[in-house]
Design an enzyme around this catalytic site. Structure first.
Site, PDB file in Angstrom:
ATOM      1  N   LYS A  46      18.857  20.870 -12.582  1.00 31.79           N
ATOM      2  CA  LYS A  46      19.728  19.110 -11.798  1.00 31.79           C
ATOM      3  C   LYS A  46      21.736  20.577 -12.052  1.00 31.79           C
ATOM      4  CE  LYS A  46      16.921  16.440  -9.978  1.00 31.79           C
ATOM      5  NZ  LYS A  46      16.765  16.094  -8.310  1.00 31.79           N
TER       6      LYS A  46
HETATM    7  C1  LIG Z   1      14.086  14.351 -15.917  1.00 33.87           C
HETATM    8  C2  LIG Z   1      13.492  14.312 -14.140  1.00 33.87           C
HETATM    9  N1  LIG Z   1      12.428  15.367 -14.184  1.00 33.87           N
HETATM   10  C3  LIG Z   1      12.245  15.881 -13.076  1.00 33.87           C
HETATM   11  C4  LIG Z   1      13.235  15.684 -12.083  1.00 33.87           C
HETATM   12  C5  LIG Z   1      12.110  15.669 -10.371  1.00 33.87           C
HETATM   13  O1  LIG Z   1      12.839  17.021  -9.287  1.00 33.87           O
HETATM   14  P1  LIG Z   1      13.266  17.393  -8.523  1.00 33.87           P
HETATM   15  O2  LIG Z   1      14.552  15.874  -7.671  1.00 33.87           O
HETATM   16  O3  LIG Z   1      14.130  18.037  -8.321  1.00 33.87           O
HETATM   17  O4  LIG Z   1      12.053  17.205  -7.759  1.00 33.87           O
HETATM   18  C6  LIG Z   1      14.250  14.962 -12.393  1.00 33.87           C
HETATM   19  C7  LIG Z   1      15.235  14.508 -10.817  1.00 33.87           C
HETATM   20  O5  LIG Z   1      15.821  13.798 -11.413  1.00 33.87           O
HETATM   21  C8  LIG Z   1      14.664  14.586 -13.411  1.00 33.87           C
HETATM   22  O6  LIG Z   1      15.916  13.439 -13.869  1.00 33.87           O
END
Ligand SMILES: Cc1ncc(COP(=O)(O)O)c(C=O)c1O
Length: 516
Positions: A46
């Site tokens: 992120k």
């Molecule tokens: C630990 C974790 N894995 C996967 C994701 C998924 O990513 P995306 O929001 O880009 O789909 C998030 C999103 O907040 C996350 O915090």
């Protein structure tokens, strides 16, 4: 400025390693690689998209100096934003659902953010949901930028500009399948779009937890009723506009248990210190690879770090309480061998050589067992004094007489030498360690050194053997007793020791003795 230094931590975002799985993917034909996004400075992928969202907001004039960033986050977007806010001088307010780990909440507070925690088990439109609360706070805060990752196209845009090109470069274009979990869907949309533009044959495979609505939506365009699950960051109970189902070639469903156990395997078998949604992505990728059976290059994105889930995914108690770790690990723990008797723990150390073993073993509390032996021993000694050739007496040839004589010798042997009960250099087997460890100790051709003590160090083989047998019979697992060698003939203080269940550490260290 030094030549290889960066002017601030935000310049360290990205350039994460791509690593081939060596052990977890042995059973599939495909080569599985993982993109270690947990190695970003804010602890997740992120970082990339939050930097892009903030930079774009600044460029548009949506975020002014000294402003406040508000976001609904499962933690990682918060970490990225908080890190950027620290560097660029903004305030932050984050709204999180209450299922998120304490580590995530604590780390956001450590970055200096204000954190508001809301119930997970409410509809997204409910005024108590974390989406609604975040919107409300944003509306009421002056000079505020609501990043709104679920509907902000700079979220996938960040991955399109950063994560996608990096994976393309890392693989030299030889990527066949990209697998990622989906929360906002921003990672999949951004990376997927980039990869498809450069190589239309690349397959995009989303991973969705049981309970989320993405799976049914992609498979059959139905909006099913979502329900709660434990894995954090992936899956959704509504359709965000950052999620692009048309891009997906396939979607794989995983349950919480698969996510968590695979995450633990990633750490323990591959040394990849990744969290629960990384476990989900790898579990999904392996399912996909098994199904297709193709020899191809699969890249899986590992979003965040194990350090964020130490109290959950990497905590056996938590896993067990939630039914993800059935029973006890393997054959149970060493403590299972101890039965349910009340234990009295008496400690002794090498300096206790002069203490009477009966004192150490707490015989006064013994109900007829060891105390009785001591009485017999004293009686034998008295008789011994009167009758030096005791062994020649017809009484000594009776079964009972022989037994008592043998015992007397042992007891004499034992007197004042707790130290000698200990076999130095033995393996350490802790009370709460899995019983499997006893098997491992044995497989290294050393005696399984376990007995009924509170803190277990080495003890002589005979005791270990008996104790393991007891446990094995109770558990009904023959593996415990197979191939155990008989005890050494050398003087074991036999029943006395067996009854007292003594054990100790290496010579010269404090050692515990226990009685049951
Ligand atoms: C630990 C974790 N894995 C996967 C994701 C998924 O990513 P995306 O929001 O880009 O789909 C998030 C999103 O907040 C996350 O915090």
């Amino acid at each position: 400025m030094l030549p290889r230094a960066r002017s601030n931590i935000l310049e360290a975002i990205g350039r994460t390693p791509l690593v081939k799985l060596q052990r977890l993917a042995r059973h599939v034909a495909a080569d599985v690689y993982v993109k270690c996004e947990y190695m970003n400075p804010g602890g997740s992928m992120k970082d990339r998209m939050t930097l892009h969202m903030v930079t774009q907001a600044e460029a548009r004039g949506d975020l002014e100096p000294g402003g406040t960033i508000v976001e609904a986050t499962s933690g990682n977007t918060g970490s990225g934003l908080a890190m950027i806010a620290a560097v660029r001088g903004y305030h932050c307010v984050f709204v999180m659902p209450d299922k998120m780990s304490q580590e995530k909440i604590a780390s956001l507070r450590a970055w200096g953010a204000r954190v508001v925690v809301c119930p997970t088990a409410v509809e997204p439109e409910d005024p108590r949901s974390y989406y609604s609360v975040a919107k409300r706070i944003a509306a009421q805060t002056p000079n505020c930028f609501y990043t709104n990752q679920y509907h902000n196209q700079d979220n996938p845009g960040g991955h399109y500009r950063s994560t996608g090109p990096e994976i393309w470069e890392d693989t030299g274009g030889e990527i066949d399948v990209f697998v990622a979990g989906m929360g906002t869907g921003g990672t999949m949309a951004g990376v997927g779009r980039f990869l498809k533009e450069h190589k239309p044959s690349v397959k995009l495979v989303g991973v969705d937890p049981v309970g989320s609505l993405y799976y049914d939506y992609v498979k059959s365009a139905r909006l099913t009723k979502p329900f709660t699950y434990k894995v954090e960051g992936i899956g959704e109970d509504f359709l965000p506009s950052t999620f692009d189902p048309k891009l997906l070639d396939d979607i794989v469903r995983v349950d919480d248990k698969e996510c968590f156990l695979t995450a633990r395997d990633l750490v323990r078998l591959e040394g990849l210190y990744a969290g629960g949604s990384s476990g989900a992505a790898v579990a999904g990728a392996l399912k996909y690879a098994q199904e297709t059976g193709k020899k191809e290059n699969i890249v899986v994105l590992l979003p965040d770090s194990a350090s964020k889930y130490l109290s959950k995914v990497f905590n056996d108690e938590w896993l067990r309480e939630n039914g993800f770790l059935e029973g006890r690990p393997g054959l149970g723990v060493v403590a299972d061998l101890l039965g349910r008797q009340k234990r009295v723990l008496i400690t002794a150390d090498a300096a206790d050589r002069d203490r009477r073993p009966d004192e150490l073993l707490g015989c006064d509390r013994d109900r007829g067992g060891y105390a009785e032996q001591l009485r017999e021993r004293d009686a034998l000694r008295r008789r011994d004094r009167r009758r030096p050739r005791l062994g020649a007496h017809p009484w000594a040839r009776s079964d009972r007489g022989r037994r008592l004589l043998r015992r007397a010798r042992r007891v004499r042997d034992l007197a004042g030498s707790v130290d000698r009960l200990v076999d130095p250099g033995g393996s350490l087997v802790g009370l709460h360690e899995p019983r499997r460890r006893l098997l491992r100790v044995r497989s290294r051709r050393r005696a399984a050194r376990c007995c009924r003590t509170a803190t277990i160090r080495s003890c002589r083989r005979g005791v270990a053997r008996r104790t393991v047998r007891v446990g094995a019979r109770r558990e009904g697992d023959p593996r415990d007793v197979r191939r155990l060698r008989p005890p050494r003939a050398s003087a074991l203080p036999g029943r006395l020791l067996e009854r007292a269940r003594t054990a100790g550490g290496r010579r010269g260290t404090a050692r515990p003795l226990a009685r049951f």
